[in-house]
Design an enzyme around this catalytic site. Sequence first.
Site, mmCIF file in Angstrom:
data_model
loop_
_atom_site.group_PDB
_atom_site.id
_atom_site.type_symbol
_atom_site.label_atom_id
_atom_site.label_comp_id
_atom_site.label_asym_id
_atom_site.label_seq_id
_atom_site.Cartn_x
_atom_site.Cartn_y
_atom_site.Cartn_z
ATOM 1 N N GLU A 35 0.280 -15.027 8.860
ATOM 2 C CA GLU A 35 0.175 -13.697 8.089
ATOM 3 C C GLU A 35 -1.292 -13.523 8.805
ATOM 4 O OE1 GLU A 35 1.491 -10.918 6.083
ATOM 5 O OE2 GLU A 35 -0.438 -10.421 7.059
ATOM 6 N N THR A 142 7.800 -8.423 9.943
ATOM 7 C CA THR A 142 6.484 -7.885 10.144
ATOM 8 C C THR A 142 6.283 -6.607 9.229
ATOM 9 O OG1 THR A 142 7.085 -7.099 12.136
ATOM 10 C CG2 THR A 142 6.016 -8.926 12.350
ATOM 11 N N SER A 144 6.209 -2.547 8.058
ATOM 12 C CA SER A 144 6.039 -1.227 8.610
ATOM 13 C C SER A 144 4.648 -0.698 8.371
ATOM 14 C CB SER A 144 7.167 -0.294 8.005
ATOM 15 O OG SER A 144 6.712 -0.328 6.430
ATOM 16 N N GLY A 186 4.494 10.585 -1.420
ATOM 17 C CA GLY A 186 3.705 12.311 -1.533
ATOM 18 C C GLY A 186 3.830 12.373 -3.053
ATOM 19 N N ASP A 314 11.505 -4.269 6.266
ATOM 20 C CA ASP A 314 11.190 -2.938 6.870
ATOM 21 C C ASP A 314 11.446 -2.564 8.329
ATOM 22 O OD1 ASP A 314 10.493 -2.160 4.353
ATOM 23 O OD2 ASP A 314 8.476 -1.447 4.806
ATOM 24 N N MET A 320 13.498 1.218 3.143
ATOM 25 C CA MET A 320 12.331 0.573 3.428
ATOM 26 C C MET A 320 11.771 0.106 1.869
ATOM 27 S SD MET A 320 10.041 2.049 6.470
ATOM 28 C CE MET A 320 10.529 1.424 8.253
ATOM 29 N N LEU A 321 12.375 -0.768 1.452
ATOM 30 C CA LEU A 321 11.891 -1.160 -0.072
ATOM 31 C C LEU A 321 11.966 -2.588 -0.274
ATOM 32 C CD1 LEU A 321 14.858 1.057 -1.626
ATOM 33 C CD2 LEU A 321 12.494 1.422 -1.760
ATOM 34 N N HIS A 445 21.673 0.771 -29.736
ATOM 35 C CA HIS A 445 21.365 2.324 -30.155
ATOM 36 C C HIS A 445 19.927 1.962 -31.011
ATOM 37 C CE1 HIS A 445 21.479 6.394 -31.833
ATOM 38 N NE2 HIS A 445 21.008 5.625 -32.919
#
Length: 466
Positions: A35, A142, A144, A186, A314, A320-321, A445
């Site tokens: 990494e 790797t 995104s 966004g 990704d 992509m999660l 409930h």
Amino acid sequence: MAEYDYDVLVIGAGPGGYVAAIRAAQLGLKTACAEGRETLGGTCLNVGCIPSKALLHGSEKFDEARNGTFANYGIKTGTVELDLDAMQGQKLDSVKQLTGGIEFLFKKNKVTWLKGYAAFEDAHSVTVAGQKVTAKNIVIATGSSVTPLPGVTVDNDAGVIVDSTGALALNRVPEHMVVIGGGVIGLELGSVWRRLGAKVTVVEFLDQLLPGMDGDVRKEAAKIFKKQGMDIKLGTKVTGVAVDGGKATLTVEPAKGGEASTIEADCVLVAIGRRPNVDGLGLDKIGLELNARGQIETDHDFATKVDGVWAIGDVIPGPMLAHKAEDEGIAVAENIAGLTGIVNHDVIPGVVYTMPEFAGVGLTEEAAKEKGEIKVGKFPMLANSRAKTNHEPDGFVKVISDAKTDRVLGVWCIASVAGTMIAQAAQAMEFGATSEDIAYTCHAHPTHSEALKEAAMAVTGKPIHM
Ligand code: FAD
Ligand code: NAI
């Protein structure tokens, strides 16, 4: 002497890579993970899921305190002020604790962290920080990075044109933030800064927000975000952004063509998608080609076309999660160890963590209709006793099932806790449930989840509370 330094070498320590490394080590394989970032955890823990949720949670509290929601419960507040440094500080604390937690797990499971960026020399060796390291199996995880918008230069330090990483680290509340792209980033980060006091305009190329989600959900999303005060410009494209000092001028025009106009802003967030990280990996040295979308293709076991080289997360096709990457990380390690690691890509939930949350799993109504005859049951959150009591009227649950077999094909949900509710829908689908199975399952409930039961009742009959 062993033929290779490691049984498994994972490239990238995001949710895909660190999970693959830990599982491989748990299965008794000698494992290393390369990494290049200073901390483990990848995009998700450092500049993605975790910091965004820290700011979403903090800004939601601020919004509730300042904008009168507390009055609904008879709570009077005095002047409510924002301490942005402290809010950013608690975000950094969460990130530090969680990335440090992965380092602890690496030590606990005896995964070696190779600090640096890895590049292939051949299918069984890479160079990391000038050192050659060999492994019988190499897993590419790797991740995104942000897709750039041609002609628009992001400068996160200046803070005028930013990407998601810059928008998570702003040290001031913009007066007017324009978000380019009405997708998940966004809307989540636009919501953060709107709640903290910015005017927010979202410019989306398509006719609806949130591509990939169910049509009803997308229509409702536009209504809900407009009601919350966001200016939503659908079917609009940005053709240029000029920066002068701390101000940006965006030129926009209808996506289908037409007259151009300008919008002034002091912050522009570019959020038009992400693309796989493959540059500098040396894939040419192992003869691994990319597909038309720049992704690495694998088979069901996450093996690439090159023997001994695997890929997850990704960097391969699919949503992509983080949870998809994690599940693939477990599966690839199990496959390398000779077990059977499987991910059911038909049942991967997706959640937008705004208020309310937007969540879904399985097919949209549009996609399900294309495959055959379906039945649909819908139930509004307004008729759910808990949502009503909590002053959370927005949203609905929708259950889509096969007309002949009643098997559930998709569930869509807008509710304050939709992200939590969708887990039971995913589990039901994983078990091959029918809508009747959900309708006849006893739900506690009063809970928001009862809306899922009632939507399931609406598929074949009638819900009780509507
Ligand atoms: P990444 O997390 O991207 O990790 C890859 C790692 O590999 C990186 O640390 C990188 O430094 C390292 N690396 C790259 N190349 C090399 C190399 N050559 N050598 C060594 N290391 C290398 N998903 C969700 O499910 N829920 C959310 O709430 C959510 N929120 C998000 C919010 C934001 C703002 C963003 C940007 C993303 C969010 N995501 C969310 C998406 C999620 O972060 C990604 O899907 C997930 O991190 C992918 O995991 P990964 O392991 O494939 O890659
Ligand atoms: P996205 O794909 O969700 O949305 C990008 C949006 O930008 C789309 O609606 C697209 O039509 C629009 N767009 C593209 N080009 C444009 C242009 N030139 N002008 C205007 N609009 C344009 O991508 P986003 O939001 O950047 O997120 C990237 C990835 O990160 C997503 O795939 C998502 O899965 C992941 N993510 C997940 C989160 C979660 O699970 N809660 C949170 C944040 C990110």
